[in-house]
Design an enzyme around this catalytic site. Structure first.
Site, PDB file in Angstrom:
ATOM      1  NE  ARG A 121       7.912 -18.859  -3.263  1.00  0.00           N
ATOM      2  CZ  ARG A 121       8.937 -19.701  -3.296  1.00  0.00           C
ATOM      3  NH1 ARG A 121       9.995 -19.476  -2.534  1.00  0.00           N
ATOM      4  NH2 ARG A 121       8.888 -20.758  -4.061  1.00  0.00           N
ATOM      5  CE  LYS A 143      -8.283  -2.823  -2.882  1.00  0.00           C
ATOM      6  NZ  LYS A 143      -9.588  -2.291  -3.321  1.00  0.00           N
ATOM      7  CD  GLU A 185     -10.104   8.150  -6.446  1.00  0.00           C
ATOM      8  OE1 GLU A 185     -10.738   7.774  -5.439  1.00  0.00           O
ATOM      9  OE2 GLU A 185     -10.015   7.482  -7.495  1.00  0.00           O
ATOM     10  CE  LYS A 227      -6.365   3.233   0.066  1.00  0.00           C
ATOM     11  NZ  LYS A 227      -6.193   3.135  -1.363  1.00  0.00           N
ATOM     12  CD  GLU A 237     -12.344  -4.014  -1.632  1.00  0.00           C
ATOM     13  OE1 GLU A 237     -11.300  -3.379  -1.866  1.00  0.00           O
ATOM     14  OE2 GLU A 237     -13.219  -4.194  -2.455  1.00  0.00           O
ATOM     15  NE  ARG A 242      -8.124  -1.225   0.438  1.00  0.00           N
ATOM     16  CZ  ARG A 242      -6.814  -1.384   0.349  1.00  0.00           C
ATOM     17  NH1 ARG A 242      -6.202  -2.200   1.178  1.00  0.00           N
ATOM     18  NH2 ARG A 242      -6.107  -0.726  -0.549  1.00  0.00           N
ATOM     19  CG  ASN A 246     -14.302  -0.320  -4.356  1.00  0.00           C
ATOM     20  OD1 ASN A 246     -13.200   0.095  -4.693  1.00  0.00           O
ATOM     21  ND2 ASN A 246     -14.488  -1.519  -3.839  1.00  0.00           N
ATOM     22  CG  HIS A 249     -14.082   3.179  -7.716  1.00  0.00           C
ATOM     23  ND1 HIS A 249     -14.261   4.260  -6.878  1.00  0.00           N
ATOM     24  CD2 HIS A 249     -12.742   3.129  -7.973  1.00  0.00           C
ATOM     25  CE1 HIS A 249     -13.077   4.819  -6.627  1.00  0.00           C
ATOM     26  NE2 HIS A 249     -12.146   4.150  -7.277  1.00  0.00           N
ATOM     27  CG  HIS A 253     -14.937  -0.690 -14.061  1.00  0.00           C
ATOM     28  ND1 HIS A 253     -15.527  -1.675 -14.803  1.00  0.00           N
ATOM     29  CD2 HIS A 253     -13.605  -0.927 -14.106  1.00  0.00           C
ATOM     30  CE1 HIS A 253     -14.596  -2.497 -15.265  1.00  0.00           C
ATOM     31  NE2 HIS A 253     -13.427  -2.062 -14.863  1.00  0.00           N
ATOM     32  CG  HIS A 267      -9.342   5.681 -12.127  1.00  0.00           C
ATOM     33  ND1 HIS A 267     -10.132   4.546 -12.172  1.00  0.00           N
ATOM     34  CD2 HIS A 267      -9.123   5.938 -10.806  1.00  0.00           C
ATOM     35  CE1 HIS A 267     -10.363   4.136 -10.933  1.00  0.00           C
ATOM     36  NE2 HIS A 267      -9.761   4.956 -10.081  1.00  0.00           N
TER      37      HIS A 267
HETATM   38  P1  NAD Z   1      -0.911   7.971 -14.091  1.00  0.00           P
HETATM   39  O1  NAD Z   1       0.021   7.219 -13.269  1.00  0.00           O
HETATM   40  O2  NAD Z   1      -1.162   7.480 -15.487  1.00  0.00           O
HETATM   41  O3  NAD Z   1      -0.444   9.489 -14.168  1.00  0.00           O
HETATM   42  C1  NAD Z   1      -1.195  10.409 -14.921  1.00  0.00           C
HETATM   43  C2  NAD Z   1      -0.336  11.157 -15.920  1.00  0.00           C
HETATM   44  O4  NAD Z   1       0.392  12.155 -15.237  1.00  0.00           O
HETATM   45  C3  NAD Z   1       0.691  10.326 -16.677  1.00  0.00           C
HETATM   46  O5  NAD Z   1       0.779  10.792 -17.995  1.00  0.00           O
HETATM   47  C4  NAD Z   1       1.988  10.609 -15.919  1.00  0.00           C
HETATM   48  O6  NAD Z   1       3.118  10.462 -16.760  1.00  0.00           O
HETATM   49  C5  NAD Z   1       1.785  12.035 -15.531  1.00  0.00           C
HETATM   50  N1  NAD Z   1       2.456  12.481 -14.321  1.00  0.00           N
HETATM   51  C6  NAD Z   1       2.472  11.868 -13.122  1.00  0.00           C
HETATM   52  N2  NAD Z   1       3.028  12.644 -12.198  1.00  0.00           N
HETATM   53  C7  NAD Z   1       3.421  13.761 -12.819  1.00  0.00           C
HETATM   54  C8  NAD Z   1       4.044  14.957 -12.382  1.00  0.00           C
HETATM   55  N3  NAD Z   1       4.327  15.165 -11.077  1.00  0.00           N
HETATM   56  N4  NAD Z   1       4.309  15.909 -13.297  1.00  0.00           N
HETATM   57  C9  NAD Z   1       3.969  15.726 -14.608  1.00  0.00           C
HETATM   58  N5  NAD Z   1       3.337  14.643 -15.067  1.00  0.00           N
HETATM   59  C10 NAD Z   1       3.072  13.670 -14.184  1.00  0.00           C
HETATM   60  O7  NAD Z   1      -2.364   8.110 -13.441  1.00  0.00           O
HETATM   61  P2  NAD Z   1      -2.924   8.209 -11.946  1.00  0.00           P
HETATM   62  O8  NAD Z   1      -4.184   8.945 -12.076  1.00  0.00           O
HETATM   63  O9  NAD Z   1      -1.901   8.666 -10.993  1.00  0.00           O
HETATM   64  O10 NAD Z   1      -3.227   6.693 -11.579  1.00  0.00           O
HETATM   65  C11 NAD Z   1      -4.200   5.941 -12.261  1.00  0.00           C
HETATM   66  C12 NAD Z   1      -3.929   4.487 -11.990  1.00  0.00           C
HETATM   67  O11 NAD Z   1      -4.023   4.260 -10.591  1.00  0.00           O
HETATM   68  C13 NAD Z   1      -4.920   3.562 -12.648  1.00  0.00           C
HETATM   69  O12 NAD Z   1      -4.204   2.500 -13.237  1.00  0.00           O
HETATM   70  C14 NAD Z   1      -5.755   3.017 -11.483  1.00  0.00           C
HETATM   71  O13 NAD Z   1      -6.223   1.715 -11.709  1.00  0.00           O
HETATM   72  C15 NAD Z   1      -4.742   3.057 -10.368  1.00  0.00           C
HETATM   73  N6  NAD Z   1      -5.335   3.146  -9.021  1.00  0.00           N
HETATM   74  C16 NAD Z   1      -4.879   2.282  -8.079  1.00  0.00           C
HETATM   75  C17 NAD Z   1      -5.366   2.343  -6.796  1.00  0.00           C
HETATM   76  C18 NAD Z   1      -4.817   1.442  -5.742  1.00  0.00           C
HETATM   77  O14 NAD Z   1      -5.351   1.407  -4.626  1.00  0.00           O
HETATM   78  N7  NAD Z   1      -3.746   0.718  -6.032  1.00  0.00           N
HETATM   79  C19 NAD Z   1      -6.327   3.299  -6.445  1.00  0.00           C
HETATM   80  C20 NAD Z   1      -6.768   4.190  -7.425  1.00  0.00           C
HETATM   81  C21 NAD Z   1      -6.254   4.099  -8.728  1.00  0.00           C
HETATM   82  N1  GLY Z   2      -8.652   2.521  -4.073  1.00  0.00           N
HETATM   83  C1  GLY Z   2      -9.448   1.598  -3.345  1.00  0.00           C
HETATM   84  C2  GLY Z   2      -8.693   0.856  -2.314  1.00  0.00           C
HETATM   85  O1  GLY Z   2      -7.532   1.082  -2.100  1.00  0.00           O
HETATM   86  O2  GLY Z   2      -9.261   0.000  -1.686  1.00  0.00           O
END
Ligand code: NAD
Ligand code: GLY
Length: 368
Positions: A121, A143, A185, A227, A237, A242, A246, A249, A253, A267
């Site tokens: 939990r 998130k 971003e 942020k 949100e 918050r 988006n 997005h 999306h 993304h």
């Molecule tokens: P990712 O985690 O897939 O990383 C991108 C690529 O870079 C991968 O191939 C990874 O292996 C590589 N990589 C990462 N760090 C590295 C480094 N320092 N050196 C070499 N390679 C490296 O992608 P991302 O763009 O970081 O994240 C995208 C994800 O984040 C999506 O799933 C999206 O939905 C999510 N997201 C979440 C939130 C949130 O608020 N939780 C906000 C925005 C996006």
């Molecule tokens: N990436 C959008 C949020 O964190 O609300």
């Protein structure tokens, strides 16, 4: 190093931004790693680039790292990987007071955070974001989610980390395309509510992407501050503050869905083009001047991010793109809130956007 507080009542935490934080991991964790064994989730790319640094940082301080190295890519945010990660944490006998480390981009942060949210939990976790996108957005705010066949991020929880260590050195090994995608971003914070920061991005974006560390530190810290303020105001949100995060997005999306959530469009690239479309749509309905919308497009296109729909080479029409929006998780009692702009730095939530008008707009953009 910059230290930015995220002021959540009863659960405040800090985001540290600087160079070399992974190598100095244990002192930065300030006693949070209370046992010898430390569970750490990452992906294979990040492990190849940063595994040794983190391994040495932990071992030199007397800890034994337990690694879980997952396949890189969006497909890792799955039920199967979630279940396997939770079972692995249970086998390690992780307790609610322990901290799990998430070393990677948004994929690893989202999956590990969700595993931590449901383990017994809820146990603690520390975000060690290694992409620009994760440093300025996904590692902050709590998130967490996985994807399902019904869509992206449809199953998850709000679960705040207890600490975020954003090591700018990690960006040195990040592929250039990923760095640019994360930069979208950064620009987003300017477009949402900070015209001055948008101008800063226009002036310094190219140098930041080329590798200037002080500029990167400024951009990451400024973005995290923006942020943190929004998250403190509207953690779940519910008030609308918050939701402004988006921006781009909803369009983005739909583009990601049309391109199959594949490497065709990352993304951050979808968000970049989505923000341009939000600006141009805002201009179309008279909310902001066309010149200002093109200024937004220029800031994005000039650093090599997609700024026109036609460059994606899509074989669909505007109606098909708008149809993807109907599956957006932001749908609310039959209406889809859109983040639009009354000018650069003046985003707001519009609840009266007609999807057939958006489809007609997208047809003109596809032909542009
Ligand atoms: P990712 O985690 O897939 O990383 C991108 C690529 O870079 C991968 O191939 C990874 O292996 C590589 N990589 C990462 N760090 C590295 C480094 N320092 N050196 C070499 N390679 C490296 O992608 P991302 O763009 O970081 O994240 C995208 C994800 O984040 C999506 O799933 C999206 O939905 C999510 N997201 C979440 C939130 C949130 O608020 N939780 C906000 C925005 C996006
Ligand atoms: N990436 C959008 C949020 O964190 O609300």
């Amino acid at each position: 190093m910059a230290v930015i507080p995220v002021e959540l009542a009863g659960r405040p935490y800090e985001v540290h931004v600087g160079v070399g934080l992974l190598a100095e991991l244990v002192p930065h964790c300030r006693g949070r790693l209370r046992k010898r064994g430390v569970p750490i989730v990452t992906d294979a790319n990040v492990h190849a680039a940063w595994g040794e640094v983190v391994e040495n940082a932990l071992r030199d301080a007397g800890h034994e790292p337990h690694w879980r190295i997952l396949p890189p890519g969006e497909a890792t945010k799955s039920w199967d990987q979630l279940a396997a990660t939770v079972n692995w944490l249970l086998e390690l006998e992780v307790e609610r007071g322990d901290h799990v480390l998430a070393l990677g981009g948004g994929v690893i942060g989202d999956l590990t955070g969700f595993a931590a949210a449901i383990l017994k939990r809820g146990c603690h976790f520390i975000q060690l974001p290694t992409t620009l996108l994760a440093q300025v957005d996904s590692s902050v705010g709590g998130k967490t989610a996985i994807n399902t066949p019904a869509g992206k991020n449809l199953v998850g929880a709000f679960h705040q980390p207890s600490l975020v260590l954003a090591d700018l050195a990690a960006l040195e090994t990040l592929p250039e395309r990923e760095l640019r995608a994360g930069y979208a971003e950064v620009v987003k914070y300017g477009l949402i509510g900070d015209a001055e920061f948008f101008t800063w991005c226009e002036d310094h974006g190219a140098a930041l992407l080329a590798g200037d560390t002080p500029l990167r530190e400024y951009a990451v810290a400024h973005s995290v501050r923006a942020k943190a303020k929004i998250v403190a105001e509207d953690e779940r949100e519910t008030t609308g503050a918050r939701a402004l995060l988006n921006l781009g997005h909803t369009f983005g999306h739909a583009l990601e869905a049309e391109t199959g959530f594949s490497n065709r469009l990352l993304h951050g690239e979808g968000v970049a083009l989505g923000m341009v479309l939000a600006a141009r749509y805002s201009a179309r309905i008279g909310l902001m001047g066309a010149g200002e919308a093109e200024r937004a497009a220029e800031a994005i296109g000039s650093v090599g991010l997609p700024a026109t729909l036609s460059e994606l080479g899509l074989a669909c029409d505007g109606k098909a793109l708008a149809a993807h929006m109907l599956h957006d998780k932001k749908m609310d009692a039959g209406t889809l809130p859109f983040v639009l702009m009354k000018g650069i730095g003046h985003a707001f939530l519009a609840r009266d956007v007609a999807l057939d008008d958006v489809a007609a707009f997208l047809d003109t953009e596809l032909a542009r």
